[in-house]
Design a protein around this motif. Structure first.
Motif, PDB file in Angstrom:
ATOM      1  N   GLY A   1       0.763  -1.087   0.018  1.00 58.01           N
ATOM      2  CA  GLY A   1       0.025   0.080   0.158  1.00 58.01           C
ATOM      3  C   GLY A   1       0.931   1.338  -0.209  1.00 58.01           C
ATOM      4  O   GLY A   1       1.694   1.497  -0.771  1.00 58.01           O
ATOM      5  N   PRO A   2       0.513   2.211   1.183  1.00 50.63           N
ATOM      6  CA  PRO A   2       1.360   3.452   1.102  1.00 50.63           C
ATOM      7  C   PRO A   2       2.597   3.316   1.849  1.00 50.63           C
ATOM      8  O   PRO A   2       3.289   4.352   2.103  1.00 50.63           O
ATOM      9  N   PHE A   3       2.978   2.141   2.135  1.00 46.40           N
ATOM     10  CA  PHE A   3       4.277   1.713   3.169  1.00 46.40           C
ATOM     11  C   PHE A   3       5.486   1.200   2.505  1.00 46.40           C
ATOM     12  O   PHE A   3       5.253   0.327   1.323  1.00 46.40           O
ATOM     13  N   LEU A   4       6.650   1.601   2.767  1.00 47.40           N
ATOM     14  CA  LEU A   4       7.793   1.001   2.505  1.00 47.40           C
ATOM     15  C   LEU A   4       8.213   0.084   3.758  1.00 47.40           C
ATOM     16  O   LEU A   4       8.589   0.655   4.680  1.00 47.40           O
ATOM     17  N   ALA A   5       7.893  -1.167   3.754  1.00 51.43           N
ATOM     18  CA  ALA A   5       8.346  -2.107   4.746  1.00 51.43           C
ATOM     19  C   ALA A   5       9.619  -2.535   4.680  1.00 51.43           C
ATOM     20  O   ALA A   5      10.308  -2.939   3.446  1.00 51.43           O
ATOM     21  N   THR A   6      10.565  -2.844   5.621  1.00 45.98           N
ATOM     22  CA  THR A   6      11.784  -3.243   5.790  1.00 45.98           C
ATOM     23  C   THR A   6      12.176  -4.152   6.545  1.00 45.98           C
ATOM     24  O   THR A   6      11.562  -4.079   7.682  1.00 45.98           O
ATOM     25  N   PHE A   7      12.909  -5.198   6.203  1.00 44.22           N
ATOM     26  CA  PHE A   7      12.977  -6.354   7.066  1.00 44.22           C
ATOM     27  C   PHE A   7      14.552  -6.850   6.862  1.00 44.22           C
ATOM     28  O   PHE A   7      15.026  -7.035   5.927  1.00 44.22           O
ATOM     29  N   SER A   8      15.118  -6.825   8.354  1.00 48.56           N
ATOM     30  CA  SER A   8      16.577  -7.444   8.166  1.00 48.56           C
ATOM     31  C   SER A   8      16.299  -8.990   8.152  1.00 48.56           C
ATOM     32  O   SER A   8      15.813  -9.662   8.743  1.00 48.56           O
ATOM     33  N   PRO A   9      17.247  -9.500   7.065  1.00 44.98           N
ATOM     34  CA  PRO A   9      17.507 -10.909   7.276  1.00 44.98           C
ATOM     35  C   PRO A   9      18.090 -11.607   8.063  1.00 44.98           C
ATOM     36  O   PRO A   9      18.225 -12.782   8.264  1.00 44.98           O
ATOM     37  N   HIS A  10      18.913 -10.863   8.882  1.00 41.28           N
ATOM     38  CA  HIS A  10      19.549 -11.567  10.103  1.00 41.28           C
ATOM     39  C   HIS A  10      19.062 -11.544  11.581  1.00 41.28           C
ATOM     40  O   HIS A  10      19.531 -12.053  12.363  1.00 41.28           O
ATOM     41  N   THR A  11      18.203 -10.416  11.853  1.00 45.27           N
ATOM     42  CA  THR A  11      17.770 -10.434  12.929  1.00 45.27           C
ATOM     43  C   THR A  11      16.214  -9.625  13.237  1.00 45.27           C
ATOM     44  O   THR A  11      15.759  -9.246  12.344  1.00 45.27           O
ATOM     45  N   THR A  12      15.673 -10.118  14.322  1.00 45.28           N
ATOM     46  CA  THR A  12      14.296  -9.760  14.618  1.00 45.28           C
ATOM     47  C   THR A  12      14.370  -8.427  15.452  1.00 45.28           C
ATOM     48  O   THR A  12      13.216  -7.883  15.716  1.00 45.28           O
ATOM     49  N   ASN A  13      15.697  -7.861  15.592  1.00 42.13           N
ATOM     50  CA  ASN A  13      15.687  -6.554  16.376  1.00 42.13           C
ATOM     51  C   ASN A  13      14.638  -5.345  15.851  1.00 42.13           C
ATOM     52  O   ASN A  13      14.571  -5.241  14.654  1.00 42.13           O
ATOM     53  N   PRO A  14      13.608  -4.985  16.516  1.00 41.79           N
ATOM     54  CA  PRO A  14      12.849  -3.958  15.925  1.00 41.79           C
ATOM     55  C   PRO A  14      13.259  -2.687  15.422  1.00 41.79           C
ATOM     56  O   PRO A  14      12.607  -2.191  14.360  1.00 41.79           O
ATOM     57  N   TYR A  15      14.342  -2.333  15.715  1.00 44.14           N
ATOM     58  CA  TYR A  15      14.980  -1.100  15.238  1.00 44.14           C
ATOM     59  C   TYR A  15      15.665  -1.367  13.795  1.00 44.14           C
ATOM     60  O   TYR A  15      16.254  -0.349  13.164  1.00 44.14           O
ATOM     61  N   LEU A  16      15.715  -2.609  13.411  1.00 44.05           N
ATOM     62  CA  LEU A  16      15.942  -2.760  12.206  1.00 44.05           C
ATOM     63  C   LEU A  16      15.088  -3.576  11.294  1.00 44.05           C
ATOM     64  O   LEU A  16      15.419  -4.033  10.152  1.00 44.05           O
ATOM     65  N   ASN A  17      13.846  -3.321  11.813  1.00 41.10           N
ATOM     66  CA  ASN A  17      12.732  -4.058  11.191  1.00 41.10           C
ATOM     67  C   ASN A  17      11.469  -2.932  11.053  1.00 41.10           C
ATOM     68  O   ASN A  17      10.779  -3.207  12.155  1.00 41.10           O
ATOM     69  N   TYR A  18      11.114  -1.936  10.519  1.00 44.77           N
ATOM     70  CA  TYR A  18      10.109  -1.330  10.523  1.00 44.77           C
ATOM     71  C   TYR A  18       9.794  -0.525   9.096  1.00 44.77           C
ATOM     72  O   TYR A  18      10.320  -0.946   8.189  1.00 44.77           O
ATOM     73  N   ALA A  19       8.367  -0.111   9.167  1.00 49.22           N
ATOM     74  CA  ALA A  19       8.039   0.492   7.839  1.00 49.22           C
ATOM     75  C   ALA A  19       8.053   2.046   8.019  1.00 49.22           C
ATOM     76  O   ALA A  19       7.990   2.669   8.986  1.00 49.22           O
ATOM     77  N   ILE A  20       7.732   2.668   6.907  1.00 46.53           N
ATOM     78  CA  ILE A  20       7.952   3.998   6.737  1.00 46.53           C
ATOM     79  C   ILE A  20       6.921   4.399   5.587  1.00 46.53           C
ATOM     80  O   ILE A  20       6.852   3.963   4.465  1.00 46.53           O
ATOM     81  N   PRO A  21       5.842   5.206   6.065  1.00 41.57           N
ATOM     82  CA  PRO A  21       4.893   5.660   4.928  1.00 41.57           C
ATOM     83  C   PRO A  21       5.241   6.544   3.962  1.00 41.57           C
ATOM     84  O   PRO A  21       6.193   7.213   4.280  1.00 41.57           O
ATOM     85  N   GLU A  22       4.640   6.703   2.850  1.00 38.12           N
ATOM     86  CA  GLU A  22       4.698   7.642   1.985  1.00 38.12           C
ATOM     87  C   GLU A  22       4.292   9.127   2.530  1.00 38.12           C
ATOM     88  O   GLU A  22       3.574   9.183   3.348  1.00 38.12           O
ATOM     89  N   ASP A  23       4.634  10.079   2.009  1.00 40.41           N
ATOM     90  CA  ASP A  23       4.304  11.544   2.519  1.00 40.41           C
ATOM     91  C   ASP A  23       3.062  11.529   2.097  1.00 40.41           C
ATOM     92  O   ASP A  23       2.361  11.297   0.907  1.00 40.41           O
TER      93      ASP A  23
END
Length: 332
Positions: A96-118
């Motif tokens: 949808g309007p989100f860029l979702a990012t996923f770390s392939p190495h860790t579940t650390n929440p600071y390295l797995n999060y989404a950012i919406p479009e302006d």
């Protein structure tokens, strides 16, 4: 690298990304290099180069008019950088309007999060799809973004069960605003190059954050960050080489970087190491051509440390602060 926590001398977590400040209006707000929408006393002064694509935001092209639109451009510039940085060394998916990012190495929440479009206005279906994408990867659904640029997103997330983790003031520093802070006695600051120095950098950060000893993947990730143009500074005991703290500047894009990952192990806190690391990172970043360094902070003590190093909070002293919203779906 994503937005990492910064650990200072009291052990609390926070968010940690060449010309002088110029005051040209009334004394109602702090003197930033460009006018902010809610602070009409600040004007563009011509002391900071304006990228060609941003000049259209200047009112009538006149350098001495209140510049609401340049503030919006700065917010967008930082948000665009966050999208760029979050996409490095991660898997990404547009939902949808989100860029979702996923770390392939860790579940650390600071390295797995989404950012919406302006300006995003997500539907319930968009939010549910985002939740499913993170859940399917055993990751916590989570977002980090500049609130002002997507004001409708928070309500949509709250309606779906998300809760606010924090609202972190956005701080910036531009060339000429940085301060020279002293390096504590018996401590030296270096730019890590060797394998042992890179390991020491990650070890200092992990110890500060209460994480496990660094893995080879952690060290390799730092090496890739540096190869992409990032900067790391390691504080260590001069006599023994023992790591005493570390921090990084993420790889620059559009002359922008984030100061992040500053960590000081418990045994070395309350000595001024965090401030010295911040000041050195700023100097290295500006020498490399960066014109905007930014970061986020959560606690007052960290705010004071960053201020001493030359950072200013956007929209303080009676003006509405620009903030980064951290929001997530609690585990079910």
């Amino acid at each position: 690298m994503g937005i990492l926590p910064v650990l200072f001398s009291d052990g609390q977590d926070a968010r940690s990304t060449r010309r002088k400040k110029v005051f040209v209006g009334w004394a109602s707000c702090p003197s930033y290099f460009v006018g902010w929408a809610s602070c009409p006393s600040y004007f563009w002064t011509g002391k900071m180069p304006v990228p060609q694509e941003e000049k259209k935001f200047l009112w009538d092209g006149h350098p001495a008019r209140p510049n609401y639109f340049y503030q919006k451009s700065m917010e967008s510039r930082i948000q665009a950088y966050l999208r760029f940085a979050a996409s490095q060394q991660r898997d990404t998916e547009h939902i949808g309007p989100f860029l979702a990012t996923f770390s392939p190495h860790t579940t650390n929440p600071y390295l797995n999060y989404a950012i919406p479009e302006d300006g995003a206005t997500p539907s319930l279906a968009d939010v549910n799809a985002l939740i499913a994408a993170y859940s399917d990867r055993d990751r916590q659904p989570r977002l980090e973004y500049v609130t002002k640029l997507a004001p409708a997103v928070e309500e949509a997330l709250i309606s779906a069960g998300f809760t606010v983790e924090g609202r972190l003031p956005l701080m910036i520093c531009t060339p000429g605003s940085e301060k020279l802070l002293p390096i504590p006695p018996e401590i030296e600051l270096i730019l890590p190059v060797s394998d042992d120095e890179l390991l020491g950098t990650v070890a200092a950060q992990n110890e500060a954050y209460g994480e496990a000893a660094p893995s080879p993947e952690d060290v390799d990730s730092l090496r890739k960050t540096l190869a992409a143009g990032g900067i790391a500074v390691l504080a260590r005991v001069a006599a023994t080489g023992e790591p005493a703290g570390a921090g990084i500047c993420t790889p620059p894009q559009n002359q922008t970087t984030e100061i992040a990952g500053i960590g000081v192990p418990a045994a070395f806190r309350r000595r001024g190491i965090a401030g010295a690391l911040t000041a050195r990172l700023l100097r290295e970043a500006f020498d490399a051509g960066v014109t905007v360094a930014f970061l986020m902070t959560l606690h007052e003590q960290e705010f004071r440390v960053y201020t001493r190093a030359g950072f200013s909070a956007i929209g303080s002293e009676g003006c509405a602060n620009d903030e980064i919203l951290h929001i997530s779906l609690p585990p079910q």
